[in-house]
Scaffold this active site. Structure first.
Site, PDB file in Angstrom:
ATOM      1  N   GLN A 134      21.530  44.498  28.263  1.00 61.50           N
ATOM      2  CA  GLN A 134      21.846  44.283  29.682  1.00 61.50           C
ATOM      3  C   GLN A 134      20.776  44.881  30.585  1.00 61.50           C
ATOM      4  OE1 GLN A 134      25.737  45.643  31.271  1.00 61.50           O
ATOM      5  NE2 GLN A 134      24.607  45.834  33.203  1.00 61.50           N
ATOM      6  N   VAL A 155      21.604  51.440  27.082  1.00 52.77           N
ATOM      7  CA  VAL A 155      21.692  52.810  26.556  1.00 52.77           C
ATOM      8  C   VAL A 155      20.865  53.708  27.477  1.00 52.77           C
ATOM      9  CG1 VAL A 155      21.221  54.304  24.571  1.00 52.77           C
ATOM     10  CG2 VAL A 155      21.993  51.955  24.201  1.00 52.77           C
ATOM     11  N   HIS A 175      17.344  49.613  21.310  1.00 48.16           N
ATOM     12  CA  HIS A 175      17.170  48.567  20.295  1.00 48.16           C
ATOM     13  C   HIS A 175      18.089  48.846  19.091  1.00 48.16           C
ATOM     14  CE1 HIS A 175      13.114  48.467  22.330  1.00 48.16           C
ATOM     15  NE2 HIS A 175      13.444  47.196  22.370  1.00 48.16           N
ATOM     16  N   HIS A 234      13.555  51.944  20.389  1.00 47.11           N
ATOM     17  CA  HIS A 234      14.252  53.181  20.765  1.00 47.11           C
ATOM     18  C   HIS A 234      15.747  52.979  20.518  1.00 47.11           C
ATOM     19  CE1 HIS A 234      15.222  50.830  24.290  1.00 47.11           C
ATOM     20  NE2 HIS A 234      13.939  50.730  24.623  1.00 47.11           N
TER      21      HIS A 234
END
Ligand code: PAF
Length: 291
Positions: A149, A177, A38, A35
């Site tokens: 993270q 994200v 990545h 997604h």
């Protein structure tokens, strides 16, 4: 399309060619079902390296016996398209036999950190992660490897493993994200039904509430944590495993605000287990307070 290889020999041949040209190698290990989170890792690797390797391997050893290994989404065609768009030059798609050849008996374990938080709920998970990441890193030996993270404990374990075993690889942790409403992107979000998706917002809302209260000067951490846990328990379809504030370096609980704190949450939303986290900065440690 990026070059796609399966075997370690083919991978090493491609990498040797890149190295012979003096190229710097960036590496993004993944389990596929890619997604935008990545994509941001591959893009970061692209900005800093000439050769960008992404691996796609659904690692069986990091799933517990009652977890979702068999139904974990496998979306290779879409993953390759995302890798190409984000700038990967090489995609490594090893099979289970390549990663765990018959007779394989070596594991890599980071002892203490692996027992905390996620380790309490998923006792064999991190042993599987560190073992496979070590194998992936040794196969590629990149200059830099990129992790999200979002999996805060995972990136800390990997940093610790790389430090302890003198691996000559820099570990880069990239920001989570999020969807516009704050939900952290995760391959498992696709399991959520419409109503579960609504409730899943409560995890990032809880983290941001705590972040904002601490930034505003709140010093009583325990009542704050209890307040958000009560809110999570009251959210339809949400069953929290934990919400906690710990040291971002040791994952040990902190009792008073200080530098390097992180809030971490894990909860089931319906039957899908989600995790998220947020770094916390008390006012006395914020950049404006220091300047
Ligand atoms: O974060 C993941 O996707 C996986 O845990 C990793 C690092 C690729 C190891 O299988």
């Amino acid at each position: 399309m990026p070059t796609v290889v399966t075997t370690i020999e083919a991978l090493r041949e491609q990498l040797a060619a890149a190295r012979a040209l003096g190229q710097r190698v960036g590496f993004v290990p993944t389990m596929g079902a890619l997604h935008a989170g990545h994509a941001s890792l591959v893009e970061a690797a692209r900005r800093e390296n000439d050769c960008v390797v992404a691996s796609i391997f659904v690692n069986p050893t990091q799933f517990g016996p009652s977890e979702d290994f068999s139904r974990y989404p496998r979306t290779l065609e879409a993953d390759l398209a995302l890798c190409e768009a984000a700038g990967a030059t090489l995609v490594w798609t090893p099979t289970v036999d390549v990663m765990y050849p018959p007779g394989d008996q070596t594991i890599v374990e980071v002892e203490q950190l692996a027992r905390l938080l996620e380790g309490r709920h998923r006792p064999t998970h991190f042993r599987g992660v560190t073992t496979v990441v070590m194998k992936l890193l040794l196969a590629v030996i990149p200059d830099v490897a990129y992790f999200g993270q979002k999996d805060f404990q995972q990136q800390l374990l990997i940093r610790t493993m790389v430090r302890d075993l003198f691996l000559p690889v820099r570990i880069e942790t990239c920001a989570t994200v999020r969807e516009v409403d704050g939900l952290a992107l995760s391959s498992r979000n696709r399991y959520l039904s419409g109503v579960e998706r609504e409730s899943a917002r409560s995890l990032s809302q809880a983290l941001f509430f705590v972040r904002d209260r601490i930034a505003a000067g709140e010093r009583q951490l325990e009542p704050l944590v209890n307040e958000v846990l009560a809110r999570l328990w009251a959210t339809p379809l949400v069953t929290p495993d934990y919400f906690t504030i710990v040291s971002a370096n040791t994952l040990e609980p902190v009792t008073a605000p200080g530098p390097d704190m992180v809030a971490l949450v894990a909860a089931r939303v319906g039957s899908t287990r989600l995790i998220d986290n947020c770094l916390l900065v008390p006012p006395e440690n914020s950049p404006t307070a220091r300047s």
